[in-house]
Design a protein around this motif. Structure first.
Motif, PDB file in Angstrom:
ATOM      1  N   GLU A 123       0.826  -1.206   0.000  1.00 11.11           N
ATOM      2  CA  GLU A 123       0.000   0.000   0.000  1.00 11.11           C
ATOM      3  C   GLU A 123       0.865   1.263   0.000  1.00 11.11           C
ATOM      4  O   GLU A 123       0.491   2.274  -0.593  1.00 11.11           O
ATOM      5  CB  GLU A 123      -0.940  -0.001   1.206  1.00 11.11           C
ATOM      6  CG  GLU A 123      -1.990  -1.101   1.196  1.00 11.11           C
ATOM      7  CD  GLU A 123      -2.935  -1.021   0.010  1.00 11.11           C
ATOM      8  OE1 GLU A 123      -2.923  -0.027  -0.739  1.00 11.11           O
ATOM      9  OE2 GLU A 123      -3.711  -1.986  -0.178  1.00 11.11           O
ATOM     10  N   ASN A 124       2.017   1.193   0.665  1.00 12.29           N
ATOM     11  CA  ASN A 124       2.929   2.340   0.637  1.00 12.29           C
ATOM     12  C   ASN A 124       3.421   2.586  -0.793  1.00 12.29           C
ATOM     13  O   ASN A 124       3.470   3.721  -1.264  1.00 12.29           O
ATOM     14  CB  ASN A 124       4.126   2.092   1.558  1.00 12.29           C
ATOM     15  CG  ASN A 124       5.086   3.269   1.579  1.00 12.29           C
ATOM     16  OD1 ASN A 124       4.735   4.385   1.951  1.00 12.29           O
ATOM     17  ND2 ASN A 124       6.318   3.038   1.151  1.00 12.29           N
ATOM     18  N   GLU A 125       3.775   1.514  -1.473  1.00  9.44           N
ATOM     19  CA  GLU A 125       4.187   1.650  -2.873  1.00  9.44           C
ATOM     20  C   GLU A 125       3.036   2.177  -3.728  1.00  9.44           C
ATOM     21  O   GLU A 125       3.227   3.044  -4.582  1.00  9.44           O
ATOM     22  CB  GLU A 125       4.662   0.311  -3.427  1.00  9.44           C
ATOM     23  CG  GLU A 125       5.110   0.406  -4.879  1.00  9.44           C
ATOM     24  CD  GLU A 125       5.234  -0.939  -5.557  1.00  9.44           C
ATOM     25  OE1 GLU A 125       4.775  -1.066  -6.707  1.00  9.44           O
ATOM     26  OE2 GLU A 125       5.777  -1.861  -4.932  1.00  9.44           O
ATOM     27  N   ASN A 126       1.823   1.647  -3.489  1.00 11.48           N
ATOM     28  CA  ASN A 126       0.658   2.120  -4.248  1.00 11.48           C
ATOM     29  C   ASN A 126       0.487   3.623  -4.097  1.00 11.48           C
ATOM     30  O   ASN A 126       0.156   4.330  -5.066  1.00 11.48           O
ATOM     31  CB  ASN A 126      -0.610   1.407  -3.761  1.00 11.48           C
ATOM     32  CG  ASN A 126      -0.668  -0.046  -4.195  1.00 11.48           C
ATOM     33  OD1 ASN A 126       0.016  -0.455  -5.127  1.00 11.48           O
ATOM     34  ND2 ASN A 126      -1.483  -0.836  -3.513  1.00 11.48           N
ATOM     35  N   PHE A 127       0.713   4.128  -2.892  1.00 13.44           N
ATOM     36  CA  PHE A 127       0.563   5.562  -2.644  1.00 13.44           C
ATOM     37  C   PHE A 127       1.587   6.352  -3.455  1.00 13.44           C
ATOM     38  O   PHE A 127       1.234   7.304  -4.158  1.00 13.44           O
ATOM     39  CB  PHE A 127       0.729   5.862  -1.157  1.00 13.44           C
ATOM     40  CG  PHE A 127       0.522   7.311  -0.808  1.00 13.44           C
ATOM     41  CD1 PHE A 127      -0.733   7.788  -0.469  1.00 13.44           C
ATOM     42  CD2 PHE A 127       1.580   8.211  -0.848  1.00 13.44           C
ATOM     43  CE1 PHE A 127      -0.935   9.131  -0.170  1.00 13.44           C
ATOM     44  CE2 PHE A 127       1.393   9.554  -0.555  1.00 13.44           C
ATOM     45  CZ  PHE A 127       0.136  10.017  -0.211  1.00 13.44           C
ATOM     46  N   HIS A 128       2.836   5.960  -3.355  1.00 15.39           N
ATOM     47  CA  HIS A 128       3.895   6.706  -4.041  1.00 15.39           C
ATOM     48  C   HIS A 128       3.715   6.669  -5.563  1.00 15.39           C
ATOM     49  O   HIS A 128       3.908   7.685  -6.241  1.00 15.39           O
ATOM     50  CB  HIS A 128       5.262   6.155  -3.643  1.00 15.39           C
ATOM     51  CG  HIS A 128       5.710   6.636  -2.300  1.00 15.39           C
ATOM     52  ND1 HIS A 128       6.552   7.706  -2.129  1.00 15.39           N
ATOM     53  CD2 HIS A 128       5.401   6.204  -1.051  1.00 15.39           C
ATOM     54  CE1 HIS A 128       6.765   7.912  -0.837  1.00 15.39           C
ATOM     55  NE2 HIS A 128       6.069   7.008  -0.165  1.00 15.39           N
ATOM     56  N   PHE A 129       3.333   5.515  -6.085  1.00 10.50           N
ATOM     57  CA  PHE A 129       3.153   5.419  -7.530  1.00 10.50           C
ATOM     58  C   PHE A 129       1.915   6.186  -7.987  1.00 10.50           C
ATOM     59  O   PHE A 129       1.893   6.753  -9.081  1.00 10.50           O
ATOM     60  CB  PHE A 129       3.054   3.953  -7.948  1.00 10.50           C
ATOM     61  CG  PHE A 129       4.406   3.294  -8.097  1.00 10.50           C
ATOM     62  CD1 PHE A 129       5.540   3.858  -7.531  1.00 10.50           C
ATOM     63  CD2 PHE A 129       4.542   2.116  -8.785  1.00 10.50           C
ATOM     64  CE1 PHE A 129       6.788   3.265  -7.655  1.00 10.50           C
ATOM     65  CE2 PHE A 129       5.783   1.504  -8.925  1.00 10.50           C
ATOM     66  CZ  PHE A 129       6.904   2.081  -8.356  1.00 10.50           C
ATOM     67  N   ALA A 130       0.877   6.209  -7.153  1.00  6.91           N
ATOM     68  CA  ALA A 130      -0.326   6.962  -7.514  1.00  6.91           C
ATOM     69  C   ALA A 130      -0.021   8.452  -7.617  1.00  6.91           C
ATOM     70  O   ALA A 130      -0.492   9.132  -8.531  1.00  6.91           O
ATOM     71  CB  ALA A 130      -1.430   6.711  -6.486  1.00  6.91           C
TER      72      ALA A 130
END
Length: 209
Positions: A123-130
């Motif tokens: 989810e942390n990666e999802n945030f940064h990529f979003a």
């Protein structure tokens, strides 16, 4: 098939499914993906050329172990590139985009609190990529992806949830979302840079080199 294998292995690197020092055997990876060995070998060589994997003197493909100096280099590059991405995102982010980021962050907090650290990392990666996608800068996004391919595996090895860097203070994700809502590019750049700096501090403490 080669592109399919490349995308699958790259995703495993970015999402911390592969561990530092792990050996990747082409036949085994091919069996897991349900494809032939040749495209897997091509993909492994391609990822090695992008410095996401290494090949030793015997030709064995290995997920590299990063040194402290290398981690700092990647961290600082992420601060520059993702900071620029956040600044550009401030020019394009809509209310719906910000609501989506809030939902991702909520899932991150929920999974971290539940000690589901593997999912929290995702989810942390999802945030940064979003956030980076909102920049509408494809070349920048590809550079950020490359850095995450190199950095992703070490997160799985070192992050165990014992350290919560934003405990007792406003989380970096929240500061980023607030800056996007205000369309404040300077604040968004700073918030992203601080999120990466503070969030990664605990990792550097684990190194002795």
């Amino acid at each position: 098939m080669s592109q399919q294998a490349y995308a699958a292995i790259r995703d495993s690197l970015m999402r911390s499914r592969l561990k530092p020092g792990q050996k990747l055997v082409a036949r085994q990876v091919a069996d897991e993906l349900g494809i032939s060995v040749t495209p897997v070998r091509e993909s492994l060589l391609r990822l090695a050329s992008e410095h996401a994997l290494t090949i030793d003197e015997r030709g064995t493909v290995i997920v590299p172990r990063l040194t402290r100096a290398r981690c700092i280099e990647i961290r600082d590059l992420r601060r520059l590139l993702e900071g620029e991405g956040a600044a550009r995102a401030a020019e394009h982010a809509t209310e719906a985009d910000c609501a989506n980021l809030e939902a991702i962050h909520a899932r991150y907090i929920e999974t971290e609190s539940a000690r589901d650290y593997a999912r929290a990392l995702v989810e942390n990666e999802n945030f940064h990529f979003a956030v980076c996608r909102l920049a509408q800068a494809p070349a920048l996004f590809r550079l950020v992806e490359n850095l995450w391919m190199q950095f992703g595996p070490i997160l799985s090895a070192l992050y165990d949830g014992t350290s919560r860097p934003f405990h007792g203070r406003k989380h970096g994700h929240i500061a980023i979302i607030e800056a996007l809502k205000d369309r404040d590019a300077k604040a968004a750049r700073h918030a992203m840079s601080q999120d990466i700096l503070i969030g990664g501090a605990a990792l550097l403490e684990r190194f002795s080199d």
